[in-house]
Design a protein around this motif. Structure first.
Motif, PDB file in Angstrom:
ATOM      1  N   VAL A 159      -4.019   2.951  -7.496  1.00  0.00           N
ATOM      2  CA  VAL A 159      -3.882   2.853  -6.891  1.00  0.00           C
ATOM      3  C   VAL A 159      -5.251   0.941  -6.087  1.00  0.00           C
ATOM      4  CG1 VAL A 159      -3.520   2.322  -4.166  1.00  0.00           C
ATOM      5  CG2 VAL A 159      -3.039   4.688  -4.963  1.00  0.00           C
ATOM      6  N   VAL A 160      -3.967   0.262  -6.462  1.00  0.00           N
ATOM      7  CA  VAL A 160      -4.944  -0.810  -6.669  1.00  0.00           C
ATOM      8  C   VAL A 160      -5.061  -1.430  -4.746  1.00  0.00           C
ATOM      9  CG1 VAL A 160      -5.246  -3.246  -6.947  1.00  0.00           C
ATOM     10  CG2 VAL A 160      -4.333  -1.728  -8.907  1.00  0.00           C
ATOM     11  N   MET A 161      -6.140  -1.576  -4.199  1.00  0.00           N
ATOM     12  CA  MET A 161      -6.050  -1.972  -3.571  1.00  0.00           C
ATOM     13  C   MET A 161      -7.168  -2.865  -2.591  1.00  0.00           C
ATOM     14  SD  MET A 161      -7.314   1.724  -1.284  1.00  0.00           S
ATOM     15  CE  MET A 161      -6.278   3.012  -1.082  1.00  0.00           C
ATOM     16  N   PRO A 162      -6.739  -3.947  -1.886  1.00  0.00           N
ATOM     17  CA  PRO A 162      -7.295  -5.616  -1.803  1.00  0.00           C
ATOM     18  C   PRO A 162      -9.001  -4.863  -1.086  1.00  0.00           C
ATOM     19  CG  PRO A 162      -5.974  -4.933  -0.420  1.00  0.00           C
ATOM     20  CD  PRO A 162      -5.784  -3.891  -0.956  1.00  0.00           C
ATOM     21  N   ASP A 164      -7.084 -10.137  -1.443  1.00  0.00           N
ATOM     22  CA  ASP A 164      -5.557 -10.180  -0.398  1.00  0.00           C
ATOM     23  C   ASP A 164      -4.737  -9.360  -1.270  1.00  0.00           C
ATOM     24  OD1 ASP A 164      -4.772 -12.272  -2.317  1.00  0.00           O
ATOM     25  OD2 ASP A 164      -4.623 -13.822  -1.417  1.00  0.00           O
ATOM     26  N   PHE A 165      -3.584  -9.352  -1.021  1.00  0.00           N
ATOM     27  CA  PHE A 165      -2.087  -8.631  -1.292  1.00  0.00           C
ATOM     28  C   PHE A 165      -1.755  -9.081  -2.143  1.00  0.00           C
ATOM     29  CE2 PHE A 165      -1.984  -5.565   3.277  1.00  0.00           C
ATOM     30  CZ  PHE A 165      -1.989  -4.752   2.259  1.00  0.00           C
ATOM     31  N   ALA A 166      -1.906 -10.480  -2.208  1.00  0.00           N
ATOM     32  CA  ALA A 166      -0.427 -10.910  -3.796  1.00  0.00           C
ATOM     33  C   ALA A 166      -1.685 -11.231  -4.694  1.00  0.00           C
ATOM     34  CB  ALA A 166      -1.002 -12.616  -3.212  1.00  0.00           C
ATOM     35  N   CYS A 167      -2.973 -11.323  -4.699  1.00  0.00           N
ATOM     36  CA  CYS A 167      -3.626 -10.872  -5.936  1.00  0.00           C
ATOM     37  C   CYS A 167      -4.096  -9.527  -6.137  1.00  0.00           C
ATOM     38  CB  CYS A 167      -5.232 -10.852  -5.874  1.00  0.00           C
ATOM     39  SG  CYS A 167      -5.503 -13.415  -5.345  1.00  0.00           S
ATOM     40  N   ALA A 168      -3.975  -8.337  -5.033  1.00  0.00           N
ATOM     41  CA  ALA A 168      -4.097  -7.497  -5.311  1.00  0.00           C
ATOM     42  C   ALA A 168      -2.433  -6.729  -6.018  1.00  0.00           C
ATOM     43  CB  ALA A 168      -4.101  -6.178  -4.509  1.00  0.00           C
ATOM     44  N   LYS A 169      -1.866  -6.572  -6.071  1.00  0.00           N
ATOM     45  CA  LYS A 169      -0.519  -6.391  -6.733  1.00  0.00           C
ATOM     46  C   LYS A 169       0.214  -7.272  -7.869  1.00  0.00           C
ATOM     47  CE  LYS A 169       5.125  -7.397  -5.897  1.00  0.00           C
ATOM     48  NZ  LYS A 169       6.014  -7.606  -4.908  1.00  0.00           N
ATOM     49  N   VAL A 228      -7.956   4.487  -8.307  1.00  0.00           N
ATOM     50  CA  VAL A 228      -8.436   3.653  -7.382  1.00  0.00           C
ATOM     51  C   VAL A 228      -9.075   2.708  -8.076  1.00  0.00           C
ATOM     52  CG1 VAL A 228      -9.379   2.346  -4.762  1.00  0.00           C
ATOM     53  CG2 VAL A 228      -8.451   5.621  -5.282  1.00  0.00           C
ATOM     54  N   ILE A 229      -8.898   1.446  -8.072  1.00  0.00           N
ATOM     55  CA  ILE A 229      -9.261   0.201  -7.990  1.00  0.00           C
ATOM     56  C   ILE A 229      -8.706  -1.285  -7.238  1.00  0.00           C
ATOM     57  CG2 ILE A 229      -8.750  -2.078  -9.669  1.00  0.00           C
ATOM     58  CD1 ILE A 229      -7.685   0.289 -11.392  1.00  0.00           C
ATOM     59  N   ILE A 230     -10.332  -1.910  -6.383  1.00  0.00           N
ATOM     60  CA  ILE A 230     -10.900  -2.180  -5.826  1.00  0.00           C
ATOM     61  C   ILE A 230     -10.684  -3.737  -6.279  1.00  0.00           C
ATOM     62  CG2 ILE A 230     -12.029  -3.743  -3.731  1.00  0.00           C
ATOM     63  CD1 ILE A 230     -10.915  -0.496  -3.550  1.00  0.00           C
ATOM     64  N   VAL A 271       0.267  -1.358  -5.055  1.00  0.00           N
ATOM     65  CA  VAL A 271      -0.392  -1.764  -4.751  1.00  0.00           C
ATOM     66  C   VAL A 271      -0.705  -1.724  -3.378  1.00  0.00           C
ATOM     67  CG1 VAL A 271       0.905  -3.227  -4.159  1.00  0.00           C
ATOM     68  CG2 VAL A 271      -2.074  -3.582  -3.628  1.00  0.00           C
ATOM     69  N   SER A 272      -1.552  -0.854  -2.338  1.00  0.00           N
ATOM     70  CA  SER A 272      -1.760  -0.630  -0.797  1.00  0.00           C
ATOM     71  C   SER A 272      -2.803  -0.895  -0.312  1.00  0.00           C
ATOM     72  CB  SER A 272      -0.829   0.806  -1.188  1.00  0.00           C
ATOM     73  OG  SER A 272      -0.858   1.568   0.573  1.00  0.00           O
ATOM     74  N   ALA A 273      -2.910  -0.521   1.375  1.00  0.00           N
ATOM     75  CA  ALA A 273      -4.234  -0.639   2.020  1.00  0.00           C
ATOM     76  C   ALA A 273      -4.330   0.598   2.520  1.00  0.00           C
ATOM     77  CB  ALA A 273      -4.476  -1.897   2.531  1.00  0.00           C
ATOM     78  N   GLY A 274      -3.263   1.218   2.571  1.00  0.00           N
ATOM     79  CA  GLY A 274      -2.981   2.483   3.462  1.00  0.00           C
ATOM     80  C   GLY A 274      -2.327   3.543   3.088  1.00  0.00           C
ATOM     81  N   ASN A 275      -1.351   3.834   4.204  1.00  0.00           N
ATOM     82  CA  ASN A 275      -0.288   4.440   4.022  1.00  0.00           C
ATOM     83  C   ASN A 275      -0.049   4.590   3.197  1.00  0.00           C
ATOM     84  OD1 ASN A 275      -1.238   5.755   7.331  1.00  0.00           O
ATOM     85  ND2 ASN A 275       0.591   3.717   7.667  1.00  0.00           N
ATOM     86  N   HIS A 276       0.755   4.064   1.927  1.00  0.00           N
ATOM     87  CA  HIS A 276       1.707   4.179   0.883  1.00  0.00           C
ATOM     88  C   HIS A 276       0.936   5.290  -0.117  1.00  0.00           C
ATOM     89  CE1 HIS A 276       4.569   3.395  -2.104  1.00  0.00           C
ATOM     90  NE2 HIS A 276       3.865   2.599  -2.512  1.00  0.00           N
ATOM     91  N   ALA A 277      -0.151   4.576  -0.434  1.00  0.00           N
ATOM     92  CA  ALA A 277      -1.471   4.608  -1.127  1.00  0.00           C
ATOM     93  C   ALA A 277      -2.103   5.984  -0.987  1.00  0.00           C
ATOM     94  CB  ALA A 277      -2.319   3.944  -1.229  1.00  0.00           C
ATOM     95  N   LEU A 278      -2.182   6.483   0.018  1.00  0.00           N
ATOM     96  CA  LEU A 278      -2.275   8.121   0.777  1.00  0.00           C
ATOM     97  C   LEU A 278      -0.955   8.745   0.177  1.00  0.00           C
ATOM     98  CD1 LEU A 278      -3.845   7.536   3.350  1.00  0.00           C
ATOM     99  CD2 LEU A 278      -4.460   8.688   1.879  1.00  0.00           C
ATOM    100  N   GLY A 279       0.126   9.008   0.574  1.00  0.00           N
ATOM    101  CA  GLY A 279       1.164   9.145   0.448  1.00  0.00           C
ATOM    102  C   GLY A 279       1.571  10.073  -0.823  1.00  0.00           C
ATOM    103  N   LEU A 280       1.362   8.489  -1.578  1.00  0.00           N
ATOM    104  CA  LEU A 280       1.777   8.750  -3.172  1.00  0.00           C
ATOM    105  C   LEU A 280       0.658   9.517  -3.920  1.00  0.00           C
ATOM    106  CD1 LEU A 280       2.306   4.938  -4.817  1.00  0.00           C
ATOM    107  CD2 LEU A 280       3.799   7.033  -4.894  1.00  0.00           C
TER     108      LEU A 280
END
Length: 406
Positions: A97-100, A124-129, A118-120, A75-84
């Motif tokens: 990657v699940v993104m809020p 918020d992050f809690a729901c996405a996680k 990518v799954i939207i 779960v990430s909205a940014g750099n962790h997602a891109l790195g993975l």
């Protein structure tokens, strides 16, 4: 095994074929501004613009054959997602990657370009996680945290090894803190070899997770506010990260939004670097002379971890203007004028005489003062510094022009 220097060295060897070995460069200008000899570790030059690639790559390389075949989820909205996404593609490991819903469109687009699913989901992050963990269980895939994981921490710690290779006598390192993975890994790598080196964490005031946790003595949830350093806006630091940072960090410094904006602009103007708020946080910390004096760092060798460069281009202009205002390079004044020919020309002439450059002016007859003989004008003026602004104010006073500042 717990995070250690040996494991960080193993991570460095493992990720070397896949990660850019970023330079650590000296800056005369930043040295003058900070009052110390300043080097910058330019990890914003990684392929996806962030240090996050290091931990992501190391974690993916640690998977066994079956885990790699089943794939990973995060779960990430940014750099962790891109790195993975990047290293999953390089290593032929499926990445989801699940993104809020508030995730930037450019990050969503870039992850999909790297063949990640990518799954939207969630506001918020809690729901996405929660959704990501449920998917990982249903699919039998490995969930990869953004920071609270030994392989992730060891991967990030390779930055510390490289700084010591380039600057073996470094006296202090300023490192941004979000969830704490970078600070924990770097501190382990550096303190194991050069214990006298100060490790100073830097957090935005709007997301003081590590600072608050160290005061409480355990990781605690903090109410974050919007910040220019959005990459550091973790609501709670990781347990593993906290335990390491509690032992090894010399201080955690909080910086406000104006300092972060100024640091972004300093790097842009003087170093020709375009960095995000998280990447500039280390400089925002190093610009605090009282902190350097307290740690005996004036004139010493310090390194700044420039950890990310993924700033939204549409945001950059607003950041520059805020930094200019904080620096005294731009000001705004409200003026009341007689509504008669020549009043506005006279006002502009007074400002020009004081060497101010009017950037924008709004002349309001409709919603101005109650007296229809008067009008309101709002001016944005380019200036040199705070003393120049005071000089413009004096010129307006001497000309008998009524004004207010904002």
């Amino acid at each position: 095994m717990p995070v250690s220097l040996d494991l960080i060295r193993c991570a460095a060897r493992a990720i070397a074929p896949y990660i850019y070995r970023s330079p650590c460069v000296h800056s005369e200008t930043l040295s003058r501004l900070c009052g110390a000899e300043v080097w910058s570790k330019l990890d914003h030059l990684q392929a996806t613009g962030s240090f996050k690639e290091r931990g992501a790559c190391n974690k993916l390389l640690s998977l066994d054959a079956k885990e790699a075949q089943r794939g990973v989820i995060a779960v990430s909205a940014g750099n962790h997602a891109l790195g993975l996404a990047r290293h999953g593609k390089l290593l032929n490991i499926p990445v989801c990657v699940v993104m809020p819903r508030f995730a930037p469109m450019v990050k969503i687009h870039n992850c999909r370009l790297l063949d990640a699913e990518v799954i939207i989901h969630g506001d918020d992050f809690a729901c996405a996680k929660e959704h990501a963990l449920a998917l990982a269980k249903d699919r039998g895939t490995t969930f990869i945290p953004a920071f609270d994981d030994d392989e992730i921490i060891c991967g990030q710690g390779t930055i510390g090894l490289e700084i010591l290779e380039d600057l073996p006598e470094v006296d202090a390192i300023f490192v941004p803190i979000g969830g704490g993975g970078l600070a924990a890994g770097l501190a382990t790598a550096v303190k194991s070899q050069r214990p006298q080196c100060r490790i100073i964490g830097v957090e935005p005031e709007h997301a003081p997770g590590m600072h608050a946790s160290l005061i409480k003595g355990e990781p605690c949830l903090v109410a974050t506010q919007p910040t220019l350093a959005d990459g550091l806006a973790a609501a709670q630091v990781g347990q593993r990260c906290f335990e390491i940072c509690q032992q090894l960090l010399d201080e955690v410094l909080l910086v406000d939004e104006s300092l972060i904006a100024q640091a972004i602009v300093r790097l842009l103007e003087h170093e020709k670097m375009v960095v995000e708020g998280a990447g500039a946080a280390s400089l925002a910390g190093a610009l605090q002379r009282p902190l350097l004096m307290r740690h005996g760092l004036l004139g010493k060798r310090i390194a700044l971890v420039i950890c990310g460069g993924n700033i939204d281009v549409s945001m950059l202009n607003r950041v520059i203007e805020r930094a200019f205002a904080a620096d005294g390079r731009m000001c705004r004044i409200g003026v009341s004028l007689r509504d008669r020919p020549g009043s506005l020309v006279h006002l502009c002439a007074v400002i020009a005489g004081a060497e101010g450059n009017v950037k924008e002016i709004t002349h309001d007859r409709t919603f101005g003062p109650m007296d229809p003989n008067w009008v309101s004008s709002l001016l944005t003026i380019e200036t040199r510094d705070h003393e120049h602004i005071k000089a413009i104010h004096r010129a307006l006073d001497q000309a008998g022009i009524l004004f207010s500042t904002s």
